[in-house]
Enzyme design. Structure first.
Site, PDB file in Angstrom:
ATOM      1  N   ARG A  57      -0.980  55.879 -65.307  1.00 26.80           N
ATOM      2  CA  ARG A  57      -0.623  57.024 -64.873  1.00 26.80           C
ATOM      3  C   ARG A  57      -2.157  58.146 -64.494  1.00 26.80           C
ATOM      4  NH1 ARG A  57       4.555  59.618 -67.090  1.00 26.80           N
ATOM      5  NH2 ARG A  57       6.047  56.715 -66.222  1.00 26.80           N
ATOM      6  N   ASP A  59      -2.945  61.479 -63.007  1.00 29.55           N
ATOM      7  CA  ASP A  59      -2.870  62.870 -63.306  1.00 29.55           C
ATOM      8  C   ASP A  59      -2.916  63.313 -61.337  1.00 29.55           C
ATOM      9  OD1 ASP A  59      -1.474  63.042 -65.622  1.00 29.55           O
ATOM     10  OD2 ASP A  59      -2.891  64.841 -66.002  1.00 29.55           O
ATOM     11  N   ARG A 207     -10.059  65.036 -70.408  1.00 28.08           N
ATOM     12  CA  ARG A 207     -10.580  66.067 -69.468  1.00 28.08           C
ATOM     13  C   ARG A 207     -10.693  67.251 -70.848  1.00 28.08           C
ATOM     14  NH1 ARG A 207      -5.598  67.368 -65.737  1.00 28.08           N
ATOM     15  NH2 ARG A 207      -7.278  69.106 -65.353  1.00 28.08           N
TER      16      ARG A 207
END
Length: 266
Positions: A57, A59, A207
Site C-alpha cells: 500500500r 499513503d 519517511r
C-alpha cells in the site's frame, strides 16, 4: 442455456502514478484511490468487476514508478494482444496513472505474498529556493545538508534490526524486525536521493528514516546518536516524519522478475 465459463489469465502489471491526487493505493469510501481507478478501467475492458492486489500500500501523496499489481482477466482477450490490452487499460485511466508494463503469471501468483523485497526512493530538494517544477516531487530542505554524515547514519540501518524507532503509531505489523539490504544516500546537484531496499517496511518507516537523516544532515543529530536511537526502539525520541510527496515506490522483487523489469515490455 447455461453461461459459458470465461477462462481467466492472471497478469502482473507495473503501475506508475502521481500520488498527489490520490488518497493512497487502497480503495476506500469517499476518497479517490489508485486501486479504484485501476479497477474501473479493468471493468470497462472486461465488462465485469476485477479485483486487484498490490505488492504494498502507498499513503496519500506517495508516488510510484513500478508498483506491482496482479489481476485475473479474460484469457482470450489477453491472448489476442498483450500490447493492445495495456493500451486499452491506459486509454481508460486518468493521466495521473499509467500501466507501464504487463506480463502473464501463474494462477497462484500473489503480488503481495510472493514479494521478496521492495524498494523505495525519497527525493530531497536541497537548495535555498522552492522549485516551481518539483514542488510536489521533492521534500524541500533549504539549509545545507551534510551528505557524508547522512551516509554514515544510513549505514546503521543495513542488516536485520528492530526498527521500532522508525515505526508510526498506527502500524499494524506483528513486529518491527526487518532486514534492509540497501540504504544509499547520494547527491546530484541540488537533489539528494535516499534509496532503501528491504524485505518489508513498517508504516511510515521510510519517511521516519528520512526525517532522522535530515536532522543528521543539519547537524541536529550525529550519526552515532541515530545509531543509539535505533537501539532504543522508541519512536517518540525520533525526528518528525518527512512529507509524503518526496516518496516513490520504485520496485518489487519476485523469484524470477521484478516490477521494474516490466517497464516498457508487454
Amino acid at each position: 442455456m447455461a453461461d459459458v465459463e470465461i477462462q481467466k489469465q492472471r497478469i502482473a502489471m507495473a503501475i506508475e502514478f502521481d500520488g498527489r491526487v490520490f488518497h493512497g493505493w487502497q480503495q476506500q469510501d469517499n476518497a479517490t484511490s489508485v486501486q479504484a481507478e485501476l479497477q474501473a478501467a479493468l471493468l470497462a475492458v472486461e465488462g465485469e468487476t476485477v479485483v486487484t492486489v498490490a505488492a504494498g500500500r502507498t499513503d496519500s501523496g506517495v508516488h510510484a514508478e513500478a508498483l506491482l499489481v496482479h489481476a485475473d482477466v479474460s484469457s482470450a482477450r489477453w491472448q489476442r494482444s498483450h500490447l493492445a490490452y495495456l493500451h486499452g487499460l491506459n486509454s481508460r485511466l486518468p493521466d495521473s496513472i499509467r500501466v507501464v508494463g504487463v506480463r502473464a503469471v501463474k494462477a497462484d501468483f500473489h503480488a503481495r505474498f510472493d514479494c521478496r523485497g521492495r524498494t523505495y526512493r525519497y527525493l530531497i530538494s536541497n537548495r535555498n529556493t522552492l522549485s516551481a517544477l518539483h514542488r510536489w516531487r521533492y521534500f524541500w530542505v533549504p539549509r545545507a545538508l551534510n551528505l557524508e554524515a547522512m551516509q554514515e547514519a544510513a549505514a546503521h540501518c543495513i542488516g536485520r534490526h528492530d526498527f521500532s524507532s522508525l515505526r508510526a503509531s498506527g502500524c499494524q505489523a506483528a513486529h518491527a524486525i526487518r532486514t534492509m539490504s540497501k540504504v544509499d544516500v547520494s547527491r546530484d546537484g541540488f537533489a539528494i536521493s535516499i534509496e532503501v531496499a528491504g524485505d518489508g517496511f513498517l508504516y511510515h518507516m521510510v519517511r521516519n528514516l528520512v526525517g532522522n537523516l535530515v536532522e543528521v544532515g543539519l547537524g541536529k543529530q550525529t550519526p552515532e546518536q541515530f545509531r543509539e536511537l535505533l537501539a532504543q526502539q522508541d519512536r517518540s525520541r525520533g525526528a518528525a516524519t518527512a512529507p509524503a510527496h518526496g516518496l516513490y515506490f520504485i520496485d518489487a522483487l519476485y523469484d524470477d522478475f521484478s516490477a521494474s523489469d516490466l517497464i516498457g515490455k508487454s
